[in-house]
Motif scaffolding. Sequence first.
Motif, short mmCIF file in Angstrom:
data_model
loop_
_atom_site.label_atom_id
_atom_site.label_comp_id
_atom_site.label_asym_id
_atom_site.label_seq_id
_atom_site.Cartn_x
_atom_site.Cartn_y
_atom_site.Cartn_z
N TYR A 146 0.84 -1.20 0.00
CA TYR A 146 0.00 0.00 0.00
C TYR A 146 0.88 1.25 0.00
O TYR A 146 0.64 2.19 -0.77
CB TYR A 146 -0.91 -0.03 1.24
N SER A 147 1.89 1.26 0.89
CA SER A 147 2.77 2.43 1.01
C SER A 147 3.45 2.76 -0.31
O SER A 147 3.65 3.92 -0.65
CB SER A 147 3.84 2.20 2.08
N PHE A 148 3.83 1.70 -1.03
CA PHE A 148 4.44 1.96 -2.33
C PHE A 148 3.41 2.43 -3.35
O PHE A 148 3.61 3.42 -4.05
CB PHE A 148 5.13 0.70 -2.86
N PHE A 149 2.28 1.71 -3.40
CA PHE A 149 1.32 1.90 -4.49
C PHE A 149 0.70 3.30 -4.46
O PHE A 149 0.37 3.86 -5.50
CB PHE A 149 0.24 0.82 -4.38
N VAL A 150 0.52 3.85 -3.26
CA VAL A 150 -0.13 5.16 -3.16
C VAL A 150 0.66 6.14 -2.30
O VAL A 150 0.14 7.20 -1.94
CB VAL A 150 -1.57 5.04 -2.60
N GLY A 151 1.90 5.78 -1.96
CA GLY A 151 2.71 6.66 -1.10
C GLY A 151 2.87 8.05 -1.70
O GLY A 151 3.02 9.03 -0.97
N ASP A 152 2.84 8.14 -3.01
CA ASP A 152 3.01 9.44 -3.67
C ASP A 152 1.90 10.41 -3.26
O ASP A 152 2.09 11.61 -3.24
CB ASP A 152 2.98 9.22 -5.19
N ILE A 153 0.73 9.86 -2.94
CA ILE A 153 -0.40 10.70 -2.55
C ILE A 153 -0.58 10.70 -1.04
O ILE A 153 -0.71 11.73 -0.42
CB ILE A 153 -1.70 10.20 -3.22
N PHE A 154 -0.54 9.51 -0.46
CA PHE A 154 -0.85 9.37 0.96
C PHE A 154 0.25 9.96 1.85
O PHE A 154 -0.02 10.48 2.93
CB PHE A 154 -1.03 7.88 1.28
N GLY A 155 1.49 9.87 1.39
CA GLY A 155 2.60 10.34 2.22
C GLY A 155 2.59 11.84 2.42
O GLY A 155 2.98 12.34 3.49
N ALA A 156 2.12 12.57 1.40
CA ALA A 156 2.18 14.04 1.48
C ALA A 156 1.38 14.59 2.67
O ALA A 156 1.91 15.40 3.45
CB ALA A 156 1.71 14.65 0.16
N PRO A 157 0.12 14.17 2.87
CA PRO A 157 -0.58 14.67 4.05
C PRO A 157 0.12 14.31 5.36
O PRO A 157 0.10 15.10 6.31
CB PRO A 157 -1.96 13.98 3.97
N LEU A 158 0.75 13.13 5.41
CA LEU A 158 1.46 12.75 6.64
C LEU A 158 2.64 13.68 6.90
O LEU A 158 2.90 14.09 8.03
CB LEU A 158 1.95 11.30 6.56
N ALA A 159 3.37 14.00 5.82
CA ALA A 159 4.52 14.91 5.98
C ALA A 159 4.04 16.30 6.39
O ALA A 159 4.64 16.95 7.25
CB ALA A 159 5.30 14.96 4.66
N ILE A 160 2.96 16.74 5.76
CA ILE A 160 2.43 18.07 6.09
C ILE A 160 1.94 18.08 7.54
O ILE A 160 2.13 19.06 8.28
CB ILE A 160 1.29 18.45 5.12
N GLU A 161 1.33 16.98 7.96
CA GLU A 161 0.88 16.86 9.36
C GLU A 161 2.08 17.03 10.30
O GLU A 161 1.99 17.73 11.31
CB GLU A 161 0.25 15.48 9.57
N GLY A 162 3.19 16.40 9.96
CA GLY A 162 4.38 16.50 10.81
C GLY A 162 4.88 17.92 10.90
O GLY A 162 5.15 18.45 11.98
N ILE A 163 5.00 18.57 9.73
CA ILE A 163 5.60 19.92 9.69
C ILE A 163 4.67 20.94 10.35
O ILE A 163 5.09 21.77 11.16
CB ILE A 163 5.92 20.31 8.23
N PHE A 164 3.38 20.89 10.01
CA PHE A 164 2.46 21.93 10.50
C PHE A 164 1.90 21.64 11.89
O PHE A 164 1.75 22.54 12.70
CB PHE A 164 1.29 22.10 9.53
N ALA A 165 1.54 20.38 12.12
CA ALA A 165 0.77 20.09 13.35
C ALA A 165 1.63 19.55 14.49
O ALA A 165 1.56 20.06 15.61
CB ALA A 165 -0.33 19.10 13.00
N PHE A 166 2.44 18.53 14.20
CA PHE A 166 3.16 17.87 15.31
C PHE A 166 4.12 18.82 16.01
O PHE A 166 4.23 18.82 17.23
CB PHE A 166 3.90 16.63 14.80
N PHE A 167 4.86 19.60 15.23
CA PHE A 167 5.83 20.49 15.87
C PHE A 167 5.10 21.57 16.68
O PHE A 167 5.58 21.98 17.74
CB PHE A 167 6.75 21.13 14.84
N MET A 168 3.96 22.01 16.17
CA MET A 168 3.18 23.00 16.90
C MET A 168 2.74 22.44 18.26
O MET A 168 2.91 23.06 19.30
CB MET A 168 1.97 23.42 16.07
N GLU A 169 2.21 21.23 18.22
CA GLU A 169 1.77 20.59 19.46
C GLU A 169 2.95 20.37 20.41
O GLU A 169 2.88 20.72 21.59
CB GLU A 169 1.15 19.22 19.16
N ALA A 170 4.03 19.78 19.87
CA ALA A 170 5.17 19.40 20.72
C ALA A 170 5.81 20.61 21.37
O ALA A 170 6.24 20.57 22.52
CB ALA A 170 6.20 18.64 19.88
N THR A 171 5.88 21.70 20.61
CA THR A 171 6.54 22.90 21.14
C THR A 171 5.68 23.57 22.20
O THR A 171 6.15 23.88 23.30
CB THR A 171 6.81 23.89 19.98
#
Lengths: 380, 518
Positions: free
Chosen positions: B87-112
């Motif tokens: 699954y990660s390979f077959f659709v990672g091009d689409i599915f991974g982007a929201p996860l990366a954006i979640e990390g950059i925008f949301a997780f760091f905000m929460e953690a900080t």
Amino acid sequence: MELNYLFYQHYWWFIVSLLGAILVFMLFVQGGQSLTYSLGKNEKQLGMIIRSLSRKWELTFTTLVTFGGAFFASFPLFYSTSFGGAYWVWILILFSFVLQAVSYEYIYKKGNLLGKGTYRVFLMINGLLGPILIGAAVSTFFTGADFIVNKDNISDSLMPVISTWQNAWHGLEAVANPWNVVFGLAVFFLARCLASLYFINNIDDADIRTGARRQLLYNTIGFLVCFLPYLVFLLTKTGYTEDPSTQIINIEHYKYLHTLLQMPALLVVLLVGVLLVLAGILLTLFKKAFIKGIWFAGFGTVLTALVIFLLAGFNHSVYYPSIADMQSSLTITNSSSSLFTLKTMSIVSLFIPFVVAYIWYAWAQLDKRKIKIDDTDEDY
Amino acid sequence: MEIDLSLVDWSRAQFALTAIFHWLFVPLTLGLGVIMSIMETIYHRTGDLKWKRTAKFWMKIFGINFAIGVASGIILEFEFGTNWSNYSFFVGDIFGAPLAIEGIFAFFMEATFIAVMFFGWDRVSKRFHLASTWLVTIGATLSALWILVANAWMQYPVGMAFNPDTVRNEMVDFWAVALSPVAINKFFHAVLSGWTLGAAVTLGISSWFLLKKRERVFAIDSIKVASVVGIAGIVLSMITGDGSAHQVALTQPMKLAAMEGLYEGEEGAGLVAVGVLNPQKEYGNDEDPFLFDIKLPKMLSFFATRSLNGYVPGINNLIEGGYPLPDGSEALSTEEKMQRGKAANFALMDYRAAKKENNTAAMTEAKERLDENFSHFGYSYFTDHAETIPNVPMVFYSFRVMVILGGYFLALFILVGILSWKKRFADIKWLQWVVLLSIPLAYICSEAGWIVAEVGRQPWAIQDILPVQAAVSKIETSSVAVTFFIFLALFIVLLIAELSIMFKQIAAGPEPVVNTKK
């Protein structure tokens, strides 16, 4: 290969490398956890150490999650190949980080079921396993892993999995290569050096600072004993390189040394990084009043680790060699996301300096006052 | 070597276990985040220390849940790779982007800012502290946004195209992914249901204090804020829930049929208000689907099609096809979809073979066949029509549990809100007991919603594109079984510890505070 696409692939390898390098620096939290019993001789001191680390652990955790997310988004073939193949290594890393997250929140809470001592042991487990396993996993970027990629499998309705691991150890076999262990230990000792420097800066307690200076010396020796031979091994090792016109992968002797010589900027950054690490350590060891070593060594660690990650992927290198089938090896061109996705995420990445700025500001606000022995545990 | 079906089942069980465990904590932090942020805002505006004390108490409850939510969240991220690598390979091009954006925008905000929220009371200004508390709440909500965008895309894959050269799906329109109607409904529905659960927990704990005749002012203040958040949450959850159900009707008709236990489609279909499924009923036999049912006439057609007489297909129709689609065309049978899926698969093989031979004409011809049939690619992995039917009883009953409990909480919150406004709630003991005992019901309601969403979309990892048996990693079944039990043991211990800490913290009550900042 479209030039534009190549640029974005390199840009994202740089971003992932930078996140990985920051993660290596942030592993000082794990290093600190592994030093808990060496530096904390009584409940008060143990409390100060945990309190000091508890303000930072979430950033390490978040960096790990974002590193994984960015790798997934920009190089999904690596994510599927490594995570789905080296199953047990990633599960162990995961397990140790889950224990860490829960421990910080529960350790000083009443009714925590397992008792303070158990959560300290959990933190110790994460402090040991986290750096060693992450270090060993990163080392496989150079030493390789036992997998095959066959995209035609997707048409096989009975066995459609495209990345398959070739042994039943699922990643644990990495410890059979001593160089992976050596690099894991190098990361472990480095994390403990950085933790010692962090405690000296963050905790206003003479006993802990004295103990941390002693640990800094021991762990610096441990780090150098592991890291220097690994650096020699890396620069003299035979690597793999991709022919950009045919995408065929070939063997190249002294691959990483060649990359450093062909990309002198990397060599300069590596040297600056190593010098900063040494400066941070030596100034702290020889100047008793000096407490800012963490900033020198931390910045130096990021630069050094960044170059190591870049060496793995830049200059047509194979960043995840397959020891089962050389042509299955992963490069930043054959494993990246599409140009559209990389471009889209690049726009998002422009916000990273803003994120770094607010982290820096919040961190500075919290650290204006050092941790002291008479602080209460009210916040727990 | 073939993929062992028990591997698929163990992988599904492990992911379901983790997701269910994760969702015990996330909705509470979403709802409690809003509640504690409002409380601190009141403190900031009035300077009344009782609100600081109230906010700090709920922040502690928030923190206990937040940590375990974070810990279980990273397991889900890892499991996409460890257990669902194809699954990660077959659709990672689409599915991974929201996860990366979640990390950059949301997780760091929460953690900080969570560090500032907990450790910064005496270290930063009141204004900066308030901003940090809101940023933690916003960060948690942003995190939900991106993961729900990713989840919605799995249920309604849009904004992508299949690339036969890379053998994967690739994103071609980011905004189509981020702003799909399924994503928007799912985001608001999930987050607002979190507000509902957060309010139910706050009201229940506050009622406990009233029953114990402790902290009366604190409890009444908490009830005032929570009842407003609760009413807003449940009303908006219902509106977005209706939107979600309508989207399900449009994009996942099999899920809707399972939600209603509907085997034979009809115009002017009734909505089952109460019903008991016939356990003997299976696709293909003549048993009646229900042992007993009460239907609201024409309501299913109305909710699904926005017309009282609209046609809603049942499971039999979806398998056999032939019914009219909204665009005027005729629905394909599952058999025809399987044939088209296989045609797409053959076309892909032909394309790759032609590419190896550098045969451009053959590549073009194969690509045309592939494009024509790719929308049914996932059906190529099935051998039997019945494989496309989800677990009907689980989906049917979970849907009813969610809806009935949703109605119950609407009535409860309105009642508590009115009585609280009239200053009478603090004196009605039986109602305080009801509110306290309703806490578990809020969790059951919330989990039931996810069971409808996730069990209802089975067997698909990605609707029509990739079924779960083609999405797994190729690892030994025993490895997944072992990690399943490790995680099960870990989750049980952590849950007991979490509850124990929560109960102690609640029993201790809010701590006295002194104002150390100007």
